[in-house]
Structure formats: C-alpha cells, structure tokens
Design a protein around this motif. Sequence first.
Motif, short mmCIF file in Angstrom:
data_model
loop_
_atom_site.label_atom_id
_atom_site.label_comp_id
_atom_site.label_asym_id
_atom_site.label_seq_id
_atom_site.Cartn_x
_atom_site.Cartn_y
_atom_site.Cartn_z
N ARG A 139 47.70 49.75 41.00
CA ARG A 139 47.80 49.03 42.28
C ARG A 139 46.49 49.09 43.04
O ARG A 139 46.04 48.09 43.62
CB ARG A 139 48.95 49.60 43.13
N ALA B 141 44.09 46.70 41.39
CA ALA B 141 44.45 45.31 41.69
C ALA B 141 44.09 44.94 43.12
O ALA B 141 43.49 43.88 43.37
CB ALA B 141 45.94 45.10 41.45
N GLU B 142 44.44 45.80 44.07
CA GLU B 142 44.15 45.49 45.48
C GLU B 142 42.65 45.45 45.74
O GLU B 142 42.16 44.61 46.51
CB GLU B 142 44.84 46.52 46.38
N GLU C 291 50.54 46.01 34.65
CA GLU C 291 50.85 46.12 36.09
C GLU C 291 49.72 45.56 36.94
O GLU C 291 49.95 44.75 37.85
CB GLU C 291 51.09 47.58 36.46
N LEU D 254 49.80 42.14 39.27
CA LEU D 254 49.61 42.18 40.73
C LEU D 254 48.49 41.23 41.16
O LEU D 254 48.59 40.57 42.20
CB LEU D 254 49.28 43.61 41.17
N GLU E 76 49.71 37.58 40.75
CA GLU E 76 50.75 37.25 41.73
C GLU E 76 50.14 36.76 43.03
O GLU E 76 50.66 35.85 43.68
CB GLU E 76 51.61 38.49 41.98
N LYS E 77 49.01 37.36 43.42
CA LYS E 77 48.39 37.03 44.71
C LYS E 77 47.24 36.03 44.58
O LYS E 77 46.92 35.34 45.54
CB LYS E 77 47.87 38.32 45.36
#
Length: 294
Positions: free
Chosen positions: A28, A31-32, A66, A70, A73-74
């Motif tokens: 995460r 990804a962020e 994962e 992520l 998705e964005k």
Amino acid sequence: MQEKIVLTCALTGAGPISENPAHPVTPREIAESGLAAAEAGAAILHVHMRDPKTREYSGEWAFYEEAVGLIREKNSDVILNITTGLGAAFYPVDPLCPSEAGPGTGIWTPEQRVEHVLKLKPEICTLDLVTAHIFGGFVISHEKALARMAELVRAAGVVPEIELFDTGDAVLAKHLIAKGSLDGPGIYSFVMGLNFAMHADPETMTYVRNLLPAGAHWQGFGIGRNQFPMAAQSVLLGGHVRVGMEDNVFISRGKFAKSNAELVSKAKRIVEDLGPTLATPAEARQIVGLKKAA
C-alpha cells in the motif's frame, strides 16, 4: 535535446532499505507513493516489492498483485514498469573461493523471474543485462537465460526496458537484437554510480549512448548524490529521466526527501529550467512506441 522528457519514478528498489522514514515498504505504501509521484509528473512507475516484515526485497506474487491493483484502481493511465531483476543474486560462502552459495543467494529460472510480469502484464518490465559485483555479492545474467526471459515477456506483449550497468552490457544488448531475442532498437536505462559498475559522469553517459542502436530510447540515471546531476546530463544528451527512492533518498545534501513525489517535483523543475517539458503517459507511449495495456 528533446522537447518532451519521459520521467520514470523508481519507487523503492531491491537494495538495502534506507534510513529515510518515508521510504515505502508495504504494497500500500508503494502504491500510494507511486500515485503521488504520477500526480507530480511521473509518466512511468518502476515497481519493486519489499516484505513488510523484513523490509527486504521480495518476489512474492501477492505483494505485486496488491500494489499494482491499488495503482490501477486509482490511475489507469500511468505506465507501469515492473522489475524482473530478482533471482540473479549470488553470495559466496567464501569470497576467496566463490564456489559455494551462501545466505542471500537467490538464483531463479527465467520462468520464475518473469512469472509476476506474465500474470500482471504491465506495459514495460526491466531486463537487466548485468553481471557484476554489487551489494557485496554478484549479480549473474547468462545470455541464454536473458534470451528466454525476453522470449517470454515478448509473448505476453510486454516491452523490455534494457538495463545497462556497464559498457559491455550495451554490446550484449546488440548481440541479443542481432539474434532476434530482443526487438530493436529498444528502450534502455543506464545505471550509473554503483560501486564497481558504470561511472556517473558525462563522458561515460555519452560513450554508452553512442553504443546504442540508432533510434534507441534511453535514460541515464545516477545513484545517490549523482541522481539530479545525471538527470540534467541525460536531458542535455538527448535522453529521458529517472529519479526515485530506489536510487536516492535525499532531496538535497543531508536532507531526506519527504516522498517520491518530492523527488519527481525537483526533477521536473530541472527539466523545465533546461527547456523541455514532461511527457504525459499518453505522450510517453507515443514517444517510446508503447500500446496501452488492456
């Protein structure tokens, strides 16, 4: 000098984790961090994974799934470039007689090295042509294994970014093109400034650029304090740009970067001060000849 510069952000890397508290580790976090880097101007995100418990590099499929999920998705527009660099590390028990593999060694088959790429089908994956003394051990890349990896990713519709760590790697790339293992002229990265590999200086960058096939796309990037000087040099010599915490975790001398996005923002200022502008993902696809992944 090109009018549009494709900027890649390498998010976390596979080397020893830095002391920068902003260095992304979990899927995460990676990804962020990538999404913020894309917002700041990166057209391409170069993706490695780390084990959240050990903080060491990882080839675990679930972590890639994962993080990529992520990101997609964005932001379905940013270009993903996923590593295949794992599975080539050899650490001898006795460096004076390096005949027996020791702790940390991980030598995988070509199929294992590209398995996550074949499943996720990014637009780009790396193909490291390096055989060198790195991080206290050795990275080993046999011509036949590289040819097999290239064959597998080509069949999946993924374009290799050919990573060069020394000048002989460029000679090997042209050999693989001549054999038909790689499609020319190719996309290249020059990894500059690691111990015992390619020097980070204008003369070396110019020499390696001149070894490439005509029409090749390339970026030269520096490790550590060489990151921003080599970014500027790459632009001046007709190449593109890569920055990110895989290669450097400082925004200025002695000051940790707050994020990958901050590194991208500084690189953007350098590029624009020199005259060009950053390419959008759509422009980057057109420049290097990619077809957007489904």
